[in-house]
Each structure stands twice: as C-alpha cells, then as structure tokens.
Design a protein around this motif. Structure first.
Motif, PDB file in Angstrom:
ATOM      1  N   VAL A 113     -51.466  74.607  26.115  1.00 42.54           N
ATOM      2  CA  VAL A 113     -52.776  75.243  26.265  1.00 42.54           C
ATOM      3  C   VAL A 113     -53.773  74.248  26.831  1.00 42.54           C
ATOM      4  O   VAL A 113     -53.737  73.061  26.514  1.00 42.54           O
ATOM      5  N   GLY A 114     -54.647  74.743  27.679  1.00 40.16           N
ATOM      6  CA  GLY A 114     -55.757  73.939  28.170  1.00 40.16           C
ATOM      7  C   GLY A 114     -56.935  74.116  27.229  1.00 40.16           C
ATOM      8  O   GLY A 114     -57.276  75.250  26.867  1.00 40.16           O
ATOM      9  N   VAL A 115     -57.534  73.015  26.803  1.00 43.16           N
ATOM     10  CA  VAL A 115     -58.614  73.050  25.817  1.00 43.16           C
ATOM     11  C   VAL A 115     -59.903  72.494  26.422  1.00 43.16           C
ATOM     12  O   VAL A 115     -59.914  71.377  26.949  1.00 43.16           O
ATOM     13  N   MET A 116     -60.967  73.278  26.341  1.00 42.15           N
ATOM     14  CA  MET A 116     -62.301  72.818  26.732  1.00 42.15           C
ATOM     15  C   MET A 116     -62.978  72.281  25.481  1.00 42.15           C
ATOM     16  O   MET A 116     -63.223  73.015  24.521  1.00 42.15           O
ATOM     17  N   ARG A 117     -63.293  70.996  25.489  1.00 40.94           N
ATOM     18  CA  ARG A 117     -63.816  70.351  24.294  1.00 40.94           C
ATOM     19  C   ARG A 117     -65.324  70.115  24.344  1.00 40.94           C
ATOM     20  O   ARG A 117     -65.927  69.761  23.341  1.00 40.94           O
ATOM     21  N   LYS A 118     -65.924  70.306  25.507  1.00 35.85           N
ATOM     22  CA  LYS A 118     -67.357  70.049  25.649  1.00 35.85           C
ATOM     23  C   LYS A 118     -68.044  71.274  26.248  1.00 35.85           C
ATOM     24  O   LYS A 118     -67.505  71.943  27.118  1.00 35.85           O
ATOM     25  N   ASN A 119     -69.253  71.529  25.783  1.00 32.61           N
ATOM     26  CA  ASN A 119     -70.114  72.555  26.365  1.00 32.61           C
ATOM     27  C   ASN A 119     -69.455  73.933  26.418  1.00 32.61           C
ATOM     28  O   ASN A 119     -69.536  74.635  27.429  1.00 32.61           O
ATOM     29  N   PHE A 120     -68.791  74.307  25.335  1.00 34.49           N
ATOM     30  CA  PHE A 120     -68.208  75.641  25.293  1.00 34.49           C
ATOM     31  C   PHE A 120     -68.974  76.498  24.282  1.00 34.49           C
ATOM     32  O   PHE A 120     -69.523  76.004  23.300  1.00 34.49           O
ATOM     33  N   TYR A 129     -58.780  78.809  19.497  1.00 38.04           N
ATOM     34  CA  TYR A 129     -59.387  77.477  19.497  1.00 38.04           C
ATOM     35  C   TYR A 129     -58.392  76.420  19.009  1.00 38.04           C
ATOM     36  O   TYR A 129     -57.424  76.726  18.305  1.00 38.04           O
ATOM     37  N   ALA A 130     -58.663  75.184  19.403  1.00 35.09           N
ATOM     38  CA  ALA A 130     -57.988  74.038  18.794  1.00 35.09           C
ATOM     39  C   ALA A 130     -58.806  73.676  17.566  1.00 35.09           C
ATOM     40  O   ALA A 130     -60.014  73.446  17.660  1.00 35.09           O
ATOM     41  N   VAL A 131     -58.171  73.666  16.405  1.00 32.87           N
ATOM     42  CA  VAL A 131     -58.875  73.405  15.150  1.00 32.87           C
ATOM     43  C   VAL A 131     -58.163  72.314  14.361  1.00 32.87           C
ATOM     44  O   VAL A 131     -56.946  72.129  14.502  1.00 32.87           O
ATOM     45  N   ARG A 132     -58.928  71.609  13.565  1.00 34.40           N
ATOM     46  CA  ARG A 132     -58.338  70.632  12.659  1.00 34.40           C
ATOM     47  C   ARG A 132     -58.406  71.195  11.255  1.00 34.40           C
ATOM     48  O   ARG A 132     -59.463  71.281  10.655  1.00 34.40           O
ATOM     49  N   LEU A 133     -57.233  71.602  10.738  1.00 35.15           N
ATOM     50  CA  LEU A 133     -57.173  72.254   9.438  1.00 35.15           C
ATOM     51  C   LEU A 133     -56.918  71.235   8.329  1.00 35.15           C
ATOM     52  O   LEU A 133     -56.100  70.324   8.497  1.00 35.15           O
ATOM     53  N   GLU A 160     -67.925  73.010   9.228  1.00 28.76           N
ATOM     54  CA  GLU A 160     -68.600  73.328  10.487  1.00 28.76           C
ATOM     55  C   GLU A 160     -68.051  72.537  11.670  1.00 28.76           C
ATOM     56  O   GLU A 160     -68.214  72.932  12.821  1.00 28.76           O
ATOM     57  N   ASP A 161     -67.394  71.401  11.381  1.00 22.44           N
ATOM     58  CA  ASP A 161     -66.845  70.577  12.467  1.00 22.44           C
ATOM     59  C   ASP A 161     -65.358  70.813  12.693  1.00 22.44           C
ATOM     60  O   ASP A 161     -64.689  70.011  13.345  1.00 22.44           O
ATOM     61  N   ILE A 162     -64.834  71.896  12.170  1.00 26.03           N
ATOM     62  CA  ILE A 162     -63.391  72.132  12.232  1.00 26.03           C
ATOM     63  C   ILE A 162     -62.925  72.464  13.647  1.00 26.03           C
ATOM     64  O   ILE A 162     -61.786  72.188  14.014  1.00 26.03           O
ATOM     65  N   ILE A 163     -63.792  73.062  14.459  1.00 29.82           N
ATOM     66  CA  ILE A 163     -63.399  73.525  15.794  1.00 29.82           C
ATOM     67  C   ILE A 163     -63.524  72.382  16.789  1.00 29.82           C
ATOM     68  O   ILE A 163     -64.610  71.847  17.014  1.00 29.82           O
ATOM     69  N   MET A 164     -62.405  72.017  17.414  1.00 29.37           N
ATOM     70  CA  MET A 164     -62.371  70.876  18.324  1.00 29.37           C
ATOM     71  C   MET A 164     -62.494  71.279  19.784  1.00 29.37           C
ATOM     72  O   MET A 164     -62.808  70.456  20.639  1.00 29.37           O
ATOM     73  N   GLY A 165     -62.215  72.541  20.080  1.00 30.63           N
ATOM     74  CA  GLY A 165     -62.292  72.979  21.463  1.00 30.63           C
ATOM     75  C   GLY A 165     -61.813  74.406  21.614  1.00 30.63           C
ATOM     76  O   GLY A 165     -61.177  74.967  20.710  1.00 30.63           O
ATOM     77  N   ARG A 166     -62.133  74.986  22.739  1.00 28.84           N
ATOM     78  CA  ARG A 166     -61.769  76.379  23.025  1.00 28.84           C
ATOM     79  C   ARG A 166     -60.581  76.410  23.983  1.00 28.84           C
ATOM     80  O   ARG A 166     -60.561  75.696  24.998  1.00 28.84           O
ATOM     81  N   VAL A 167     -59.594  77.231  23.670  1.00 28.13           N
ATOM     82  CA  VAL A 167     -58.430  77.387  24.545  1.00 28.13           C
ATOM     83  C   VAL A 167     -58.828  78.255  25.731  1.00 28.13           C
ATOM     84  O   VAL A 167     -59.299  79.391  25.555  1.00 28.13           O
ATOM     85  N   VAL A 168     -58.654  77.724  26.939  1.00 29.25           N
ATOM     86  CA  VAL A 168     -59.096  78.430  28.141  1.00 29.25           C
ATOM     87  C   VAL A 168     -57.953  78.904  29.010  1.00 29.25           C
ATOM     88  O   VAL A 168     -58.154  79.699  29.933  1.00 29.25           O
TER      89      VAL A 168
END
Length: 234
Positions: free
Chosen positions: A159-166, A174-178, A220-228
């Motif tokens: 997966v391609g992950v957008m980590r900034k400005n999404f 999303y890419a998440v840290r569980l 609140e900081d669990i989401i690391m980026g959006r899968v695009v």
C-alpha cells in the motif's frame, strides 16, 4: 490468487534464493554473514535452508520477496501474476502497475512489525514498479503481511501511504500503530457519540478479526498515514 500459481511462484523464488545462497557460500562468504544479509542472526537459518529443513512452504511470500531483494534478484521475475494498482475505494478500477512509464519505488516496512518498529528507521525490503502519478501520491510504501484486510488487500500486497497533509475521513483505510500490535493497515471509523475509533479489518471473519475500539482522547496519535493506493497481484 490461484493457489497453484502461488505455489509455483513461491517454489521458483525459493529455488533462486537457495541457488544464490550456495553461490555466495562457494565464493567464500560465511553462513553467518549470509544470514545477516537476509535479516537473520547467527547461521542457523541458512544452514536449515541448505539442509532442506526449511522449504518454500515454511517461508511466507513477503519474506521471500525481501530475500530476493537482499540478494540482488529482481522480484518482478518471481511474482505469481501481473501486478495491478488501484485506489482503495469500492469499485475503483484496476490499472497495470508496470507499464512503459512506470517508476521504481522502495517498500520500507512490513505491516504487522513489532511495537518498537519505526518507519523512519527502516531499510527498504523490496522494490516495486508503479505509474508515476501513483508514486507522487504517497510518502512511503508498506507491504501487508496477513489476511486481515482481504480481499481489499491480499497477503503480500503493498500500500502507498500518505503521511503528511492528509485529511482524515471516517471509514477509509489507514496505517495505524495499535497498542501491543505495532504497525497495521486497518479501516478506521469514528464513533462520535462514544468518542472512539473503531479499528476494523475488511476480512469478513469477525471471530478471527473482531472490531477494536480505542478512545480518541487517549489514542489521538494512532493514525500514521492514509492509504492512497493498493498494489497487488491479480
């Protein structure tokens, strides 16, 4: 993915890995050095391979892709079918991933890595080819290990992950840290009335992959980026 095609591709990849390992040993490289090159400690992994205690059935396909890349072998020659790419939305059309103008990008992480894993500290584990417009949409690429998101994302997909400005949109991937699980790729839904994230796997087996709820205020900081986008075999 047809299982027989997968098994044939896995065996082809494994044979190439073993052949390359034997060549490295014949050139004077120690088994411990080869093991470290492939991400293992000690020499037992390579010894088990050469003694045929470990076969292609014992190694996951994502791991074999990592071995191929570490050994300088082109992973495209060992994939079980043409690679496709699409946006992670329902009914998004499939496009060929490797066309005339496709570019090579690095895959830096395996989703499902341990709690201490950090994307910023990782090394590339493989390379894939994607169309230029897809490459420009993401900040990093992550390989998915396991079937929790099947069939949206298959085991071994990237997966391609957008980590900034999404923008966060409830219900997207999303890419998440569980907690206690580490880096994962999941669908994230907001239950505003409860003040909770619903962390959901797309696999319909909810006994194996139940929803997980986490308080938004605590995580609140669990989401690391959006899968695009999603890259995988047909």
């Amino acid at each position: 993915m047809n299982s027989s095609i997968y098994e044939e591709s896995a065996q082809k990849a494994w044979d190439a890995i073993i052949t390359k390992v034997k060549e490295l040993e014949a050139s004077g490289m120690k088994r411990a050095e080869i093991s470290r090159l492939l991400g293992h400690t000690g020499r037992s992994a390579v010894t088990n391979w050469l003694n045929e205690s470990t076969t292609s059935r014992n190694a996951s396909f994502p791991d074999m892709l990592r071995y191929l890349d570490a050994l300088g072998l082109d992973i495209q020659n060992y994939l079980p079918g043409p690679a496709t790419i699409r946006r992670p939305f329902p009914n998004s059309p499939l496009e060929p991933a490797d066309s005339g103008d496709s570019v090579e990008i690095n895959v830096y992480a395996l989703a499902g890595a341990g709690p201490g894993f950090e994307l910023e500290e990782s090394e590339a584990i493989a390379t894939i080819r994607v169309p230029p417009d897809y490459a420009m949409r993401c900040d990093c690429a992550v390989m998915v290990k396991g079937d929790s998101m099947a069939w949206t994302i298959k085991n071994g997909g990237v997966v391609g992950v957008m980590r900034k400005n999404f923008d966060f949109i409830s219900g997207e991937v999303y890419a998440v840290r569980l907690p206690y699980e580490g880096l994962s790729i999941k669908r994230v839904i907001v239950d505003a009335s409860a003040g909770e994230y619903i962390i959901r796997s797309d696999n319909p087996d909810k006994e194996k992959y139940p929803d997980r709820r986490l308080p938004i205020t605590e995580y609140e900081d669990i989401i690391m980026g959006r899968v695009v986008w999603v890259w995988q075999m047909v």
